[in-house]
Scaffold this active site. Structure first.
Site, PDB file in Angstrom:
ATOM      1  N   LYS A 120       0.808  -1.225   0.000  1.00  0.00           N
ATOM      2  CA  LYS A 120       0.000   0.000   0.000  1.00  0.00           C
ATOM      3  C   LYS A 120       0.850   1.288   0.000  1.00  0.00           C
ATOM      4  CE  LYS A 120      -4.126  -1.846   2.245  1.00  0.00           C
ATOM      5  NZ  LYS A 120      -5.120  -1.659   3.300  1.00  0.00           N
ATOM      6  N   TYR A 130     -10.712  -9.127  11.198  1.00  0.00           N
ATOM      7  CA  TYR A 130     -11.980  -9.826  10.938  1.00  0.00           C
ATOM      8  C   TYR A 130     -11.827 -11.330  10.783  1.00  0.00           C
ATOM      9  CZ  TYR A 130     -10.230  -9.241   6.222  1.00  0.00           C
ATOM     10  OH  TYR A 130      -9.429  -9.245   5.106  1.00  0.00           O
ATOM     11  N   LEU A 169       6.294   3.164  20.961  1.00  0.00           N
ATOM     12  CA  LEU A 169       5.798   4.533  21.184  1.00  0.00           C
ATOM     13  C   LEU A 169       6.303   5.504  20.110  1.00  0.00           C
ATOM     14  CD1 LEU A 169       4.098   6.312  23.107  1.00  0.00           C
ATOM     15  CD2 LEU A 169       6.216   6.868  24.305  1.00  0.00           C
ATOM     16  N   ARG A 183       2.571  -0.347  20.738  1.00  0.00           N
ATOM     17  CA  ARG A 183       3.675  -1.042  21.427  1.00  0.00           C
ATOM     18  C   ARG A 183       4.961  -0.225  21.273  1.00  0.00           C
ATOM     19  NH1 ARG A 183       5.282  -6.770  18.889  1.00  0.00           N
ATOM     20  NH2 ARG A 183       5.443  -5.406  17.081  1.00  0.00           N
ATOM     21  N   ASP A 200      -9.876   3.092   2.701  1.00  0.00           N
ATOM     22  CA  ASP A 200      -9.914   2.357   3.979  1.00  0.00           C
ATOM     23  C   ASP A 200     -10.596   3.154   5.096  1.00  0.00           C
ATOM     24  OD1 ASP A 200      -8.803  -0.072   3.246  1.00  0.00           O
ATOM     25  OD2 ASP A 200      -6.746   0.554   3.668  1.00  0.00           O
ATOM     26  N   GLY A 227       0.184   1.479  12.729  1.00  0.00           N
ATOM     27  CA  GLY A 227       0.639   0.964  11.438  1.00  0.00           C
ATOM     28  C   GLY A 227      -0.168   1.583  10.306  1.00  0.00           C
TER      29      GLY A 227
HETATM   30  P1  NDP Z   1       0.943  -2.905  10.059  1.00  0.00           P
HETATM   31  O1  NDP Z   1       1.929  -4.016   9.956  1.00  0.00           O
HETATM   32  O2  NDP Z   1       1.178  -1.643   9.304  1.00  0.00           O
HETATM   33  O3  NDP Z   1       0.780  -2.488  11.624  1.00  0.00           O
HETATM   34  C1  NDP Z   1       0.683  -3.471  12.619  1.00  0.00           C
HETATM   35  C2  NDP Z   1       0.296  -2.835  13.947  1.00  0.00           C
HETATM   36  O4  NDP Z   1       0.098  -3.899  14.894  1.00  0.00           O
HETATM   37  C3  NDP Z   1       1.362  -1.923  14.541  1.00  0.00           C
HETATM   38  O5  NDP Z   1       0.754  -0.910  15.289  1.00  0.00           O
HETATM   39  C4  NDP Z   1       2.130  -2.888  15.457  1.00  0.00           C
HETATM   40  O6  NDP Z   1       2.774  -2.265  16.533  1.00  0.00           O
HETATM   41  C5  NDP Z   1       0.983  -3.722  15.998  1.00  0.00           C
HETATM   42  N1  NDP Z   1       1.436  -5.021  16.481  1.00  0.00           N
HETATM   43  C6  NDP Z   1       1.897  -6.060  15.733  1.00  0.00           C
HETATM   44  N2  NDP Z   1       2.236  -7.097  16.533  1.00  0.00           N
HETATM   45  C7  NDP Z   1       1.998  -6.681  17.801  1.00  0.00           C
HETATM   46  C8  NDP Z   1       2.141  -7.288  19.079  1.00  0.00           C
HETATM   47  N3  NDP Z   1       2.615  -8.548  19.201  1.00  0.00           N
HETATM   48  N4  NDP Z   1       1.775  -6.599  20.175  1.00  0.00           N
HETATM   49  C9  NDP Z   1       1.290  -5.349  20.061  1.00  0.00           C
HETATM   50  N5  NDP Z   1       1.137  -4.696  18.888  1.00  0.00           N
HETATM   51  C10 NDP Z   1       1.484  -5.355  17.767  1.00  0.00           C
HETATM   52  O7  NDP Z   1      -0.453  -3.567   9.668  1.00  0.00           O
HETATM   53  P2  NDP Z   1      -1.790  -2.812   9.216  1.00  0.00           P
HETATM   54  O8  NDP Z   1      -1.908  -1.558   9.998  1.00  0.00           O
HETATM   55  O9  NDP Z   1      -1.854  -2.714   7.755  1.00  0.00           O
HETATM   56  O10 NDP Z   1      -2.925  -3.857   9.652  1.00  0.00           O
HETATM   57  C11 NDP Z   1      -3.197  -4.155  11.009  1.00  0.00           C
HETATM   58  C12 NDP Z   1      -4.342  -5.165  11.064  1.00  0.00           C
HETATM   59  O11 NDP Z   1      -5.520  -4.541  10.616  1.00  0.00           O
HETATM   60  C13 NDP Z   1      -4.120  -6.352  10.110  1.00  0.00           C
HETATM   61  O12 NDP Z   1      -3.665  -7.452  10.843  1.00  0.00           O
HETATM   62  C14 NDP Z   1      -5.473  -6.637   9.511  1.00  0.00           C
HETATM   63  O13 NDP Z   1      -6.031  -7.789  10.131  1.00  0.00           O
HETATM   64  C15 NDP Z   1      -6.323  -5.452   9.903  1.00  0.00           C
HETATM   65  N6  NDP Z   1      -6.861  -4.750   8.714  1.00  0.00           N
HETATM   66  C16 NDP Z   1      -8.200  -4.839   8.481  1.00  0.00           C
HETATM   67  C17 NDP Z   1      -8.762  -4.181   7.412  1.00  0.00           C
HETATM   68  C18 NDP Z   1     -10.240  -4.298   7.181  1.00  0.00           C
HETATM   69  O14 NDP Z   1     -10.682  -3.924   6.083  1.00  0.00           O
HETATM   70  N7  NDP Z   1     -11.008  -4.721   8.138  1.00  0.00           N
HETATM   71  C19 NDP Z   1      -7.943  -3.371   6.481  1.00  0.00           C
HETATM   72  C20 NDP Z   1      -6.545  -3.337   6.840  1.00  0.00           C
HETATM   73  C21 NDP Z   1      -6.033  -4.008   7.911  1.00  0.00           C
HETATM   74  P3  NDP Z   1       4.348  -1.840  16.469  1.00  0.00           P
HETATM   75  O15 NDP Z   1       4.372  -0.550  15.715  1.00  0.00           O
HETATM   76  O16 NDP Z   1       4.737  -1.698  17.882  1.00  0.00           O
HETATM   77  O17 NDP Z   1       5.059  -2.946  15.734  1.00  0.00           O
END
Ligand code: NDP
Length: 285
Positions: free
Chosen positions: A69, A228, A157, A155, A105, A132
Site C-alpha cells: 500500500k 476480521y 511509542l 507497542r 480504507d 501501522g
Molecule cells: P501494520 O503491519 O502496518 O501495523 C501493525 C500494527 O500492529 C502496529 O501498530 C504494530 O505495533 C501492531 N502489532 C503487531 N504485533 C503486535 C504485538 N505482538 N503486540 C502489540 N502490537 C502489535 O499492519 P496494518 O496496519 O496494515 O494492519 C493491522 C491489522 O488490521 C491487520 O492485521 C489486519 O487484520 C487489519 N486490517 C483490516 C482491514 C479491514 O478492512 N477490516 C484493512 C486493513 C487491515 P508496532 O508498531 O509496535 O510494531
C-alpha cells in the site's frame, strides 16, 4: 456496440487469503456487469513492472493489499489528497493509460461504523490501538471528522509519536495523545473514551493482548476491531461479555471495497450488499 469486459484485480503478497473477489464478483453480477475481479500475487521486486504493464492492458483498476500500500506510491501518476495525507493507497483507477491512486480504507471504516451506530465525532474521545498502515487511515478519518480527542496507543511509542507528528501537520489544532500499549496509563484512558478501536494485528487468528485491562473500558464505549479473522476477536468477546456495544472488522473490508467499486464503475457504492456477500462467505468457513 458491445461493452469491453471489465477486468479488476487485488494485488498483494501473499494474496491467497483475500476475500475481496467474493464481494466484488457478487457486485459485478448484481449490476449485470460483464467482468471479473481476480487475485494476483505480485512480489515487491515486480511491483514497478506490474504497474508499467497494467497501464496498457484492458484492466479498469485494482486494489492493493499488504504489503504494497505504501510501496506503490512512486509508480502512480496521480494520488488523491486523502491518500497523500494517509501515505498509502488501496485503490487504483486506470484511465487513459494513467494510474490514479485513492485510499478508501478510512471512509470504508467510517461508513461501516455509522451504518451501525450514530456517532457525533466532535463530542467523543477515541482510543486507537496501533500506529501501522491501517491505524494511519483511521486516525486521519477521525481527525477529518473533528473528533474531540484522539489517543494513540502503540507497542512502539516512537511510531505513535511519528503518526501524531504527521497528523498535526495536517490538523494543527487537533488534540492528540500517545501512550504505550498495555501500559499502566491505559486504564484511566479506557474509563473516559466512547470509542475503542483495535487497528493492531493482535486478534488475528485469535491472538490476544498481554495484560489488557478489559474491565476498565467504560460502559458506554463502543468497542471496534478491524481484524476480521476471526470475526469475534478476543477483544470483542471480552466486550460482549461485559455487554458493551461492538463493531466487527469485516464491515470495513466491505465498505472500502464498495467505495473502490464506485470509483471504477461509477455505480453508487453497494456497501450493504457487499457486506452481506462477505458475511455469507465468513459464516460458511
Ligand atoms: P501494520 O503491519 O502496518 O501495523 C501493525 C500494527 O500492529 C502496529 O501498530 C504494530 O505495533 C501492531 N502489532 C503487531 N504485533 C503486535 C504485538 N505482538 N503486540 C502489540 N502490537 C502489535 O499492519 P496494518 O496496519 O496494515 O494492519 C493491522 C491489522 O488490521 C491487520 O492485521 C489486519 O487484520 C487489519 N486490517 C483490516 C482491514 C479491514 O478492512 N477490516 C484493512 C486493513 C487491515 P508496532 O508498531 O509496535 O510494531
Amino acid at each position: 456496440m458491445q461493452q469491453n469486459k471489465i477486468k479488476l484485480y487485488v494485488i498483494g503478497d501473499p494474496i491467497k487469503h483475500s476475500l475481496s473477489p467474493i464481494m466484488h464478483n457478487a457486485a459485478l453480477q448484481k449490476f449485470k456487469l460483464d467482468g471479473t475481479y481476480q487475485k494476483k500475487r505480485v512480489e515487491l521486486k515486480n511491483l514497478a513492472l506490474f504497474c508499467q504493464n497494467i497501464k496498457s492492458s484492458n484492466c479498469m483498476g485494482f486494489n492493493i493489499t499488504l504489503p504494497h500500500k505504501i510501496d506503490i506510491l512512486p509508480y502512480l501518476d496521480q494520488i488523491s489528497l486523502e491518500a497523500l495525507h494517509i501515505g498509502a493507497v488501496n485503490t487504483v483507477l486506470i484511465r487513459n493509460k494513467k494510474l490514479l491512486g485513492f485510499n478508501t480504507d478510512g471512509q470504508g471504516y467510517l461508513q461501516s461504523l455509522l451504518e451501525q451506530y450514530p456517532i457525533d465525532f466532535p463530542k467523543i474521545k477515541i482510543l486507537l490501538l496501533g500506529a501501522g498502515g491501517a491505524a494511519r487511515g483511521l486516525a486521519y478519518t477521525f481527525l477529518e471528522n473533528k473528533v474531540k480527542e484522539l489517543i494513540i496507543a502503540n507497542r512502539n511509542l516512537a511510531k505513535a509519536e511519528s503518526l501524531k507528528k504527521d497528523l498535526l501537520k495536517i490538523y494543527p489544532q487537533a488534540k492528540i495523545k500517545t501512550v504505550i500499549l498495555c501500559s499502566k496509563e491505559l486504564s484511566p484512558i479506557l474509563k473516559k473514551i466512547q470509542l475503542l478501536v483495535n487497528a493492531t494485528s493482535i486478534g488475528l487468528n485469535g491472538s490476544e493482548f498481554e495484560n489488557f485491562p478489559y474491565n476498565m473500558i467504560s460502559q458506554d464505549c463502543i468497542v471496534s476491531d478491524i481484524v476480521y479473522q476471526p470475526r469475534f476477536t478476543p477483544l470483542l468477546k471480552a466486550a460482549k461479555k461485559r455487554k458493551l456495544k461492538i463493531h466487527t472488522g469485516e464491515g470495513m473490508l466491505a465498505y472500502q471495497g464498495a467505495l473502490a467499486f464506485e470509483i471504477w464503475t461509477g455505480i453508487k457504492a453497494p456497501g450493504k450488499f457487499m457486506h452481506r456477500a462477505l458475511l455469507k462467505e465468513l459464516r460458511s468457513k
